[in-house]
Write a protein that holds these residues in place. Structure first.
Motif, PDB file in Angstrom:
ATOM      1  N   ASP A  90      -1.182  81.423  48.531  1.00  0.00           N
ATOM      2  CA  ASP A  90      -2.309  80.506  48.661  1.00  0.00           C
ATOM      3  C   ASP A  90      -2.547  80.229  50.135  1.00  0.00           C
ATOM      4  O   ASP A  90      -1.771  79.549  50.786  1.00  0.00           O
ATOM      5  N   ARG A  91      -3.622  80.822  50.649  1.00  0.00           N
ATOM      6  CA  ARG A  91      -3.940  80.606  52.050  1.00  0.00           C
ATOM      7  C   ARG A  91      -5.450  80.696  52.233  1.00  0.00           C
ATOM      8  O   ARG A  91      -6.062  81.663  51.815  1.00  0.00           O
ATOM      9  N   LEU A  92      -6.034  79.700  52.799  1.00  0.00           N
ATOM     10  CA  LEU A  92      -7.467  79.726  53.096  1.00  0.00           C
ATOM     11  C   LEU A  92      -7.673  79.123  54.476  1.00  0.00           C
ATOM     12  O   LEU A  92      -8.162  78.017  54.638  1.00  0.00           O
ATOM     13  N   SER A  93      -7.256  79.886  55.484  1.00  0.00           N
ATOM     14  CA  SER A  93      -7.331  79.422  56.864  1.00  0.00           C
ATOM     15  C   SER A  93      -7.527  80.627  57.764  1.00  0.00           C
ATOM     16  O   SER A  93      -7.100  81.730  57.449  1.00  0.00           O
ATOM     17  N   LEU A  94      -8.171  80.411  58.909  1.00  0.00           N
ATOM     18  CA  LEU A  94      -8.372  81.494  59.869  1.00  0.00           C
ATOM     19  C   LEU A  94      -7.171  81.681  60.790  1.00  0.00           C
ATOM     20  O   LEU A  94      -7.106  82.667  61.524  1.00  0.00           O
ATOM     21  N   ASP A  95      -6.221  80.758  60.745  1.00  0.00           N
ATOM     22  CA  ASP A  95      -5.077  80.825  61.646  1.00  0.00           C
ATOM     23  C   ASP A  95      -4.241  82.077  61.375  1.00  0.00           C
ATOM     24  O   ASP A  95      -3.815  82.328  60.252  1.00  0.00           O
ATOM     25  N   GLY A  96      -4.013  82.853  62.426  1.00  0.00           N
ATOM     26  CA  GLY A  96      -3.124  83.998  62.327  1.00  0.00           C
ATOM     27  C   GLY A  96      -3.695  85.200  61.604  1.00  0.00           C
ATOM     28  O   GLY A  96      -2.956  86.137  61.291  1.00  0.00           O
ATOM     29  N   THR A 138      -6.043  88.625  61.035  1.00  0.00           N
ATOM     30  CA  THR A 138      -6.582  89.752  61.792  1.00  0.00           C
ATOM     31  C   THR A 138      -8.104  89.708  61.725  1.00  0.00           C
ATOM     32  O   THR A 138      -8.682  89.001  60.880  1.00  0.00           O
ATOM     33  N   PRO A 139      -8.798  90.491  62.567  1.00  0.00           N
ATOM     34  CA  PRO A 139     -10.268  90.551  62.483  1.00  0.00           C
ATOM     35  C   PRO A 139     -10.773  90.948  61.102  1.00  0.00           C
ATOM     36  O   PRO A 139     -11.779  90.420  60.629  1.00  0.00           O
ATOM     37  N   ALA A 140     -10.068  91.881  60.433  1.00  0.00           N
ATOM     38  CA  ALA A 140     -10.508  92.294  59.097  1.00  0.00           C
ATOM     39  C   ALA A 140     -10.418  91.136  58.117  1.00  0.00           C
ATOM     40  O   ALA A 140     -11.300  90.929  57.279  1.00  0.00           O
ATOM     41  N   GLN A 141      -9.333  90.366  58.217  1.00  0.00           N
ATOM     42  CA  GLN A 141      -9.184  89.212  57.334  1.00  0.00           C
ATOM     43  C   GLN A 141     -10.235  88.150  57.632  1.00  0.00           C
ATOM     44  O   GLN A 141     -10.824  87.563  56.730  1.00  0.00           O
ATOM     45  N   ARG A 142     -10.459  87.904  58.911  1.00  0.00           N
ATOM     46  CA  ARG A 142     -11.440  86.900  59.303  1.00  0.00           C
ATOM     47  C   ARG A 142     -12.837  87.277  58.834  1.00  0.00           C
ATOM     48  O   ARG A 142     -13.631  86.417  58.457  1.00  0.00           O
ATOM     49  N   SER A 143     -13.142  88.588  58.812  1.00  0.00           N
ATOM     50  CA  SER A 143     -14.490  89.010  58.435  1.00  0.00           C
ATOM     51  C   SER A 143     -14.820  88.619  57.013  1.00  0.00           C
ATOM     52  O   SER A 143     -15.944  88.226  56.709  1.00  0.00           O
ATOM     53  N   LEU A 144     -13.845  88.705  56.102  1.00  0.00           N
ATOM     54  CA  LEU A 144     -14.107  88.312  54.726  1.00  0.00           C
ATOM     55  C   LEU A 144     -14.261  86.799  54.619  1.00  0.00           C
ATOM     56  O   LEU A 144     -15.172  86.299  53.964  1.00  0.00           O
ATOM     57  N   ARG A 155      -4.452  91.224  53.630  1.00  0.00           N
ATOM     58  CA  ARG A 155      -5.000  91.750  54.886  1.00  0.00           C
ATOM     59  C   ARG A 155      -6.522  91.709  54.893  1.00  0.00           C
ATOM     60  O   ARG A 155      -7.142  91.590  55.946  1.00  0.00           O
ATOM     61  N   ARG A 156      -7.123  91.816  53.710  1.00  0.00           N
ATOM     62  CA  ARG A 156      -8.575  91.739  53.623  1.00  0.00           C
ATOM     63  C   ARG A 156      -9.090  90.307  53.635  1.00  0.00           C
ATOM     64  O   ARG A 156     -10.297  90.070  53.698  1.00  0.00           O
ATOM     65  N   GLY A 157      -8.190  89.328  53.523  1.00  0.00           N
ATOM     66  CA  GLY A 157      -8.595  87.932  53.606  1.00  0.00           C
ATOM     67  C   GLY A 157      -8.596  87.191  52.285  1.00  0.00           C
ATOM     68  O   GLY A 157      -8.933  86.009  52.242  1.00  0.00           O
ATOM     69  N   PHE A 158      -8.225  87.858  51.183  1.00  0.00           N
ATOM     70  CA  PHE A 158      -8.136  87.144  49.906  1.00  0.00           C
ATOM     71  C   PHE A 158      -6.938  86.205  49.978  1.00  0.00           C
ATOM     72  O   PHE A 158      -5.852  86.584  50.408  1.00  0.00           O
TER      73      PHE A 158
END
Length: 291
Positions: A68-74, A76-82, A116-119
């Motif tokens: 369970d994570r819903l934060s931009l901290d830490g 990668t760019p790919a994760q942030r993009s989603l 890694r994709r941001g889910f």
């Protein structure tokens, strides 16, 4: 004791079913010498060895493992993009359902790639290898989905099911009203139309996977208002789904896309890079209908 409870091995129907199962296995054996299948078998053995080493960790970790994570901290760019592009897609809970005699470790690579994709909200639905009935297990899944939706304040969820896990998910969606909660249901090597190989084992749960079972008849019944989108991945060298095309969804009322994967064995599907990449793409686009 009823005739249904005890199978008569000398009955014409039983002999015919056994012959069909053996014919299917012979067909699989004849095709097993092609280079593509041999390469897939080698990969399957490699993944099986790795998975067997990881399996005990799933027993120690227990059911209900989550991320369970819903934060931009830490990230990668790919994760942030989603997260930046579609916060709703990134925050929609994902429930992973393993196959028979398995546990959440089969999704180790997929979980990592989804992160890694941001889910951000990934949970595993587990059930005992001694499970005897798809329907009752689907009822347990329904209760778990409701609990997750309440916990996260989410109206919908995604489910990814491998093998039997996909069939449990489909039954929940199609027969227990789960389409109100499940936005996308992805299945991997799931016997949607049954498998002839199931005729070789008398185990009650496996008998439900036979093409002529009551469960298969029930899933073939009309489902005109089902809103969930389905994506069914099936392999042309699947060793457990005989014939392999039975892992496709062929229901006129379901919004479904069948994706053929070449040269990938049954156990390797949750680990295959292209499969995981396609699943990530599907779950990242909530508004797209299955083509």
């Amino acid at each position: 004791m009823s005739a249904e409870a005890v199978e008569q091995p000398d009955a014409p129907g039983a002999r015919s079913g056994l012959r069909e199962a053996l014919d299917g296995l012979r067909y699989g054996a004849r095709s097993a010498l092609s280079p593509r299948v041999l390469q897939g078998a080698a990969v399957e053995i490699g993944w099986l060895t790795t998975h067997l080493a990881m399996y005990p960790l799933g027993l120690v970790g227990g059911a209900g493992r989550r991320t369970d994570r819903l934060s931009l901290d830490g990230l990668t760019p790919a994760q942030r993009s989603l997260l930046v592009g579609d916060v709703q897609a990134a925050g929609t809970p994902i429930l992973l359902a393993h196959g028979i005699v398995d546990n959440h470790t089969v999704f180790a690579l997929m979980r990592r790639q989804l992160l890694r994709r941001g889910f951000s909200r990934i949970h595993t639905f587990s059930y005992s290898p001694l499970t005897l009935d798809v329907r009752s297990t689907a009822e347990r899944m329904a209760a778990e989905v409701e609990a997750l939706c309440e916990e996260y304040g989410s109206d919908q969820i995604h489910i990814v099911g491998h093998s039997l896990g996909g069939l449990i998910a489909r039954y929940y969606v199609q027969r227990l009203g789960g389409d109100e909660r499940v936005h996308t249901c992805v299945t991997l090597g799931t016997p949607h139309q049954g498998t002839v190989a199931a005729r070789l084992l008398p185990w009650p749960l496996v008998k439900q996977l036979r093409p002529e079972s009551d469960l298969m008849d029930e899933l073939a019944e009309p489902a005109p208002d089902c809103r969930t989108r389905f994506v069914a991945f099936y392999s042309d060298v699947d060793q457990l789904i005989v014939p392999q095309r039975r892992a496709r969804i062929a229901h006129p009322d379901l919004i479904a896309r069948n994706v053929r994967i070449r040269g990938v064995g049954h156990l390797s599907l949750p680990f295959h890079g292209d499969v995981v990449h396609q699943i990530s793409g599907v779950l990242a686009h909530l508004d797209e209908q299955v083509a």
